[in-house]
Design an enzyme around this catalytic site. Structure first.
Site, PDB file in Angstrom:
ATOM      1  CG  ASP A   1      -2.108   0.616  -3.205  1.00 40.21           C
ATOM      2  OD1 ASP A   1      -0.992   1.142  -3.012  1.00 40.21           O
ATOM      3  OD2 ASP A   1      -3.122   0.942  -2.556  1.00 40.21           O
ATOM      4  CG  ASN A   2      -1.834   4.114  -4.546  1.00 41.92           C
ATOM      5  OD1 ASN A   2      -2.923   3.637  -4.261  1.00 41.92           O
ATOM      6  ND2 ASN A   2      -1.048   4.666  -3.618  1.00 41.92           N
TER       7      ASN A   2
ATOM      8  CG  HIS B   1     -10.306   0.651   0.911  1.00 40.29           C
ATOM      9  ND1 HIS B   1      -9.306   1.582   1.037  1.00 40.29           N
ATOM     10  CD2 HIS B   1     -11.463   1.331   1.120  1.00 40.29           C
ATOM     11  CE1 HIS B   1      -9.817   2.765   1.313  1.00 40.29           C
ATOM     12  NE2 HIS B   1     -11.134   2.633   1.366  1.00 40.29           N
TER      13      HIS B   1
ATOM     14  CG  ASP C   1      -2.039   0.943   1.205  1.00 40.74           C
ATOM     15  OD1 ASP C   1      -2.124   1.720   0.244  1.00 40.74           O
ATOM     16  OD2 ASP C   1      -2.874   0.930   2.126  1.00 40.74           O
ATOM     17  CG  ASP C   2      -0.492   4.727   0.054  1.00 40.71           C
ATOM     18  OD1 ASP C   2      -1.169   4.398  -0.936  1.00 40.71           O
ATOM     19  OD2 ASP C   2      -0.965   5.376   1.009  1.00 40.71           O
TER      20      ASP C   2
ATOM     21  CB  CYS D   1      -6.881   2.544  -1.563  1.00 40.25           C
ATOM     22  SG  CYS D   1      -5.521   3.272  -0.633  1.00 40.25           S
TER      23      CYS D   1
ATOM     24  CE  LYS E   1      -6.432   0.094   1.864  1.00 41.32           C
ATOM     25  NZ  LYS E   1      -5.529   1.247   1.659  1.00 41.32           N
TER      26      LYS E   1
ATOM     27  NE  ARG F   1      -6.060  -1.304  -1.826  1.00 40.84           N
ATOM     28  CZ  ARG F   1      -5.071  -1.836  -1.105  1.00 40.84           C
ATOM     29  NH1 ARG F   1      -5.137  -3.107  -0.750  1.00 40.84           N
ATOM     30  NH2 ARG F   1      -4.042  -1.112  -0.740  1.00 40.84           N
TER      31      ARG F   1
ATOM     32  CB  SER G   1      -6.827   2.820   4.939  1.00 42.57           C
ATOM     33  OG  SER G   1      -6.799   2.772   3.534  1.00 42.57           O
TER      34      SER G   1
END
Length: 530
Positions: free
Chosen positions: A289-290, A128, A33-34, A73, A126, A77, A151
């Site tokens: 994811d980004n 989301h 994540d991130d 997010c 996670k 996904r 998150s």
């Protein structure tokens, strides 16, 4: 060491591989994540906290031109699990804790396809993509789920990490006192779910990574016992914001570096599990994811060279939520001994969108009918037979500028065209205003990865590439308009908030028994949410 408790579970997995009998490989997809492109030491020499991921790159293939399907997010996904952009699958921005909807039910997930093909399917981490009703992972093709529904900074915890709210209840009387205090919380605590049961609320964040590794090992053990191949989707909370402060303070990159090291160790445990099945039986695919969440300042990741210099000169961040390279170019690795070449660096233009069609093909399954896909089967690239990926890759708006979900940037070979630009909230508090570009800004990434200087519209190069870009953009929009597209429900209702005990402030659970997932409303007759 918190990892010591994992050794028995990992040993139990043994050396037996379900795919030896079935002929189908096992799949482990790890989504960070991130995470920044430069947060991987194999990508960026300044990063020292990822020795295990770097070893994974040395033993597998590293993809240096790999992109998320969106730069925030939920849309990212949704695209991974459907192989379709948000303009097709309906997920264009993030869901909240009170969201009634989620990934539209008429969209078919990767887990649903693989389960139909005989796989045991598990999701850990996670989600989301909607937690209310039939949007829960157990209703979207996953036999097993263990994790948090969104998150980990979207609810309080008793042991907060950095930039997370604590859970002690605020005084019941006196609004001024509540406003003045920063060490109390009035909303709902972060829940931890096992399937549809809340097993902990608030989550104990310090042990979450170890619990994920334990549950992954148990899931794989159950797949072994069943004689079926497995698909494990592990969606980490790292590196959104650090889960816990390091004790003692970590050298180097401090809090962020300690969290990056923890993520690296967790991936190493999953690699051990994969290897224990017999090398060659399991494909492990790691990606982000980004890009980094720049507004978090020292708690944000490294962009590497993809700094979006043109945007930075005009204000705002060029990372997460933007269509600049730093927002969607992410680290990615594939490891499959004997199948994926070791020590290889691929420059193919690839995307998270490709995971869906590639795994479906490797499993010997068929893509769902009556819809179009943005992802490709990139098995030839995985196996080193080719280094050709997408001819055109679309980048949707993800919150920084333009209507969310709409495609206003695209890649064609080494050229990147922007019809809209904008900067997300930066560490310094600035944002970059949305700007429309007609004709588009075009950068040649082969010589300008920093996206600093767009081509001169009067130049021969610009005039030569513009017709091809215009055709590709028009064809993409026509294809989307002709497709069966979905629309997500973004409505919210307090009844959708996961709560194990609404009689307690923050929905606190007492005892180890857990509670069935219930809606959160103040004065109500208890009813199941699922």
């Amino acid at each position: 060491s918190p990892w010591a408790v994992l050794v028995p579970a990992l040993v139990l997995v043994g050396l037996w591989a379900p795919c030896v009998l079935s002929g189908q490989p096992n799949f482990i997809v790890i989504l960070a994540d991130d995470v920044g492109w430069g947060d991987l030491g194999a990508n960026w020499a300044e990063t020292k906290e990822t020795p295990h991921l770097d070893q994974l790159a040395a033993e597998g293939t590293r993809f240096v031109d790999f992109h998320s399907a969106a730069s925030t997010c939920s849309p990212s996904r949704a695209s991974l699990l459907t192989g379709r952009l948000g303009v097709r699958n309906g997920v264009t921005h993030n869901f909240g804790i009170a969201s009634l909807g989620g990934l539209p039910l008429n969209e078919t997930t990767l887990a649903e396809v693989l389960r139909e093909a005989g796989y045991s399917t598990g999701a850990i981490g996670k989600w989301h993509l909607g937690h209310h009703g039939r949007h829960h992972p157990n209703s979207r093709g996953f036999d097993f789920y263990f994790g948090i529904p969104y998150s980990h900074d979207m609810g309080c915890t008793d042991s907060p990490g950095y930039n997370l709210p604590p859970c002690p209840p605020c005084p019941r009387h006196g609004t001024a006192a509540r406003v003045a205090r920063k060490d109390c919380y009035t909303e709902v605590a972060l829940p931890l779910l096992e399937n549809t049961t809340i097993v902990q609320q608030p989550v104990e964040l310090g042990g979450l990574a170890a619990r994920y590794a334990e549950e992954a090992a148990r899931f794989i053990q159950r797949a072994r016992d069943s004689g079926r191949p497995f698909f494990l989707y592990l969606a980490l909370s790292h590196m959104h914001v650090p889960l816990t402060p390091p004790l003692p303070p970590a050298p180097g990159r401090g809090v962020y570096g300690a969290s990056l090291s923890e993520m690296d160790a967790l991936v190493a445990r999953l690699k051990e599990v994969a290897d224990s099945l017999g090398k060659g039986s399991t494909l492990l695919w790691f990606a982000g994811d980004n890009g980094p969440w720049a507004q978090k300042c020292e708690l944000a990741g490294r962009l590497g060279p993809f700094v979006g210099a043109w945007q930075r000169q005009r204000g705002g961040s060029s990372a997460k939520q933007t269509t600049w390279e730093g927002g969607h170019r992410v680290p990615a690795l594939a490891y499959w001994p004997g199948r994926v070449p070791a020590g290889r660096t691929s420059h193919a233009l690839l995307s998270l969108l490709d995971i869906f069609p590639t795994l479906v093909a490797l499993a010997g399954a068929a893509l769902p009918p009556h819809r179009r896909f943005d992802g490709l089967d990139v098995s030839p690239v995985l196996f080193g037979w080719s280094d050709v990926g997408h001819k055109v890759l679309l980048h949707p708006n993800s919150g920084a500028a333009g209507k969310v979900g709409e495609v206003e940037a695209l890649r064609l070979a080494q050229y990147k065209a922007f019809y809209t630009t904008g900067g997300a909230l930066a560490c310094d508090g600035s944002t970059g205003p949305a700007e429309r570009h007609q004709p588009p800004l075009i950068f040649n990434l082969a010589r300008d990865v920093q996206e600093q200087q767009p081509l001169d519209v009067a130049s021969r190069e610009y005039q030569a590439v513009l017709p091809a870009i215009s055709r590709a953009y028009a064809q993409a929009l026509q294809d989307i308009a002709a497709d069966n597209v979905s629309v997500a429900d973004y409505s919210q209702d307090p009844a959708a908030v996961p709560c194990c005990n609404a009689q307690h402030v923050g929905c606190r659970c007492h005892g180890a028994g857990g509670a069935a997932l219930q809606p959160h409303v103040e004065k109500r007759t208890p009813r199941l949410c699922l």
